[in-house]
Design a protein around this motif. Structure first.
Motif, short mmCIF file in Angstrom:
data_model
loop_
_atom_site.label_atom_id
_atom_site.label_comp_id
_atom_site.label_asym_id
_atom_site.label_seq_id
_atom_site.Cartn_x
_atom_site.Cartn_y
_atom_site.Cartn_z
N SER A 186 14.87 31.10 43.70
CA SER A 186 15.80 31.32 44.82
C SER A 186 15.73 30.16 45.81
O SER A 186 16.76 29.70 46.31
N ALA A 187 14.52 29.65 46.07
CA ALA A 187 14.39 28.51 46.98
C ALA A 187 15.14 27.29 46.42
O ALA A 187 15.82 26.56 47.16
N LEU A 190 18.95 27.81 46.78
CA LEU A 190 19.36 27.65 48.17
C LEU A 190 19.36 26.18 48.59
O LEU A 190 20.07 25.78 49.52
N ASN A 191 18.59 25.39 47.86
CA ASN A 191 18.52 23.96 48.11
C ASN A 191 19.60 23.19 47.32
O ASN A 191 19.61 21.95 47.34
N ALA B 44 11.85 39.59 45.98
CA ALA B 44 11.42 38.27 46.48
C ALA B 44 12.63 37.38 46.71
O ALA B 44 12.69 36.62 47.69
N VAL B 45 13.61 37.48 45.82
CA VAL B 45 14.84 36.70 45.97
C VAL B 45 15.52 37.04 47.30
O VAL B 45 15.88 36.16 48.09
N VAL B 48 13.55 35.72 50.38
CA VAL B 48 13.70 34.27 50.59
C VAL B 48 15.03 34.00 51.29
O VAL B 48 15.10 33.22 52.25
N VAL B 49 16.08 34.65 50.81
CA VAL B 49 17.42 34.43 51.39
C VAL B 49 17.46 34.93 52.84
O VAL B 49 17.97 34.26 53.72
N GLN B 52 15.60 32.73 55.28
CA GLN B 52 16.37 31.52 55.57
C GLN B 52 17.52 31.83 56.52
O GLN B 52 17.75 31.10 57.49
N GLN B 58 13.23 27.46 55.59
CA GLN B 58 13.33 27.24 54.14
C GLN B 58 11.95 27.06 53.55
O GLN B 58 11.04 26.53 54.20
N ILE B 59 11.81 27.46 52.28
CA ILE B 59 10.53 27.23 51.61
C ILE B 59 10.61 25.88 50.91
O ILE B 59 11.38 25.71 49.97
N MET B 62 6.00 25.33 47.42
CA MET B 62 5.82 26.62 46.74
C MET B 62 4.44 27.23 46.95
O MET B 62 4.32 28.45 47.03
#
Lengths: 303, 89
Positions: A186-187, A190-191, B44-45, B48-49, B52, B58-59, B62
């Motif tokens: 997901s990160a 999003l990037n 988890a998805v 994360v969203v 943000q 933002q991650i 990791m």
């Protein structure tokens, strides 16, 4: 238990040895003698192993109903030989500096343009055709490529990127970490990055939906559609077929723009999976001997 | 920090649709995934969203991200550190 572990260890060591001998053969004699050796080894395997024939039968029964037992054995050999050819070619690409394959990907510009939108892209693949080689096409990508995969550094059969002297051209997101790789995936999306994922194998303990495939029900993972819905990424359904020796043809079957509300509805997620299953079925009907899920795909244990 | 943790708990219950849990019942140190609250990888998805979108964080790393998503406490600390770093720069 200790005995079982010891036997497992011996089996793994023998597998490693067998593969190392094969890689040496490939280095010394090149592509075609390796394919001939593959044909011989797979021929013996399919002739004498009831296990492999049992594994391929559920699929072959559905694709080629009502054939003789000997015909199914012959078809099993063809499946194994074709799968083995995929593995030979991926090793050959890694080991031999002059290895070249003839790839035909008429819509590569379309894919790269979709990547340039910055929305993130999920390239949804399957264990069919020459999926291993499709990854090698993406080295020209305008965005960072991640491969969401089960990756075992100790595996006997090496990927082409493990065998070459250069660093791996993409990032591996492991499916066996605490979050199934979903945190990283997901990160990355999003990037604005791209992720290659498989849509055809559901893992027990994860979310899945039941859809029809070749006339019967199978369970497929919902993670690709959930990821797309949550992050706004596009899904490109892409399969790569072997169209001859050292030749493969890559097609974009679909581009899915999954709305944000899909992830909250099991029915809508199932619709996405049904669409994917339809593309997968069309592919295997066109290339019936390039299906590489060697187990009972419709078994209740896989649901 | 307490306010941040409260917001995170409310967000987790509401956005991840956990009807059987009240925000105040979530322990700061309870594992978010597996045992504890029992979120799965697709949750988890969403997290994360949401982190943000709602906190602008933002991650990028990791290793840092995996540790951050361990519990409400670690997530709140992560968000606070990142927003402080961005404000400072």
């Amino acid at each position: 238990m200790a005995d079982k572990e010891r036997k497992k260890g011996i089996k793994h060591s023998l597998e490693l040895l067998g593969h190392q001998i094969f890689y040496l053969w490939l280095r010394l004699f090149g592509y075609w003698p390796s394919i001939w050796l593959l044909c011989f080894v797979t021929g013996c395997y399919c002739l004498f192993s009831s296990e492999i024939n049992k594994r391929t039968r559920p699929y072959l029964n559905r694709m080629f109903p009502g054939r003789l037992a000997l015909t199914y054995r012959w078809l099993t050999w063809k499946l194994c030989r074709n799968f083995g050819t995929v593995l030979v070619e991926r090793a050959w690409m890694g080991i031999c500096s002059d290895a070249e394959v003839d790839s035909d990907f008429p819509e590569s510009d379309k894919m790269f343009n979709l990547m340039r939108t910055g929305r993130g892209v999920i390239i949804l693949n399957a264990h069919v055709g020459n999926w291993q080689m499709a990854l090698s096409l993406l080295t020209e990508s305008p965005v960072k490529i991640n491969a969401h995969m089960r990756y075992d550094e100790e595996a006997a059969a090496k990927h082409w990127f493990d065998l070459q002297d250069k660093p791996c051209p993409f990032n591996i997101i492991r499916t066996d970490d605490h979050f199934g790789g979903m945190l990283e995936a997901s990160a990355a999306l999003l990037n604005g990055e791209a992720i290659v994922m498989m849509g055809d194998r559901w893992e027990p303990g994860t979310r899945g939906v039941d859809v029809k495939f070749l006339g019967d029900t199978v369970r497929l993972p919902v993670s690709p559609y959930y990821l797309a819905s949550a992050t706004g990424a596009l899904i490109i359904v892409l399969f790569s077929a072997c169209s001859g020796p050292k030749k493969y043809h890559v097609d974009i079957l679909d581009v899915m723009d999954v709305p944000p509300d899909v992830k909250d509805s099991r029915e809508k997620l199932a619709s996405c999976a049904k669409l994917y299953a339809g593309h997968l079925e069309n592919f295997v009907r066109r290339y019936p001997l390039q299906w590489y899920n060697f187990y009972d795909y419709w078994s209740k244990e896989n649901k | 920090m307490q306010d941040l943790k409260r917001r995170l708990k409310e967000m987790i219950v509401k956005e991840l649709r956990l009807p059987d849990i009240k925000p105040e019942e979530i322990d700061d140190e309870a594992p978010l995934f597996g045992e504890g609250i029992g979120l799965d990888s697709l949750d988890a998805v969403e997290l994360v969203v949401l982190v943000q979108k709602q906190f602008g964080v933002q991650i990028a790393d990791m290793d840092e991200g995996r540790e951050a998503f361990r519990s409400v406490q670690t997530l709140a600390s992560f968000i606070q550190q990142r927003t402080a770093a961005e404000t400072g720069s």
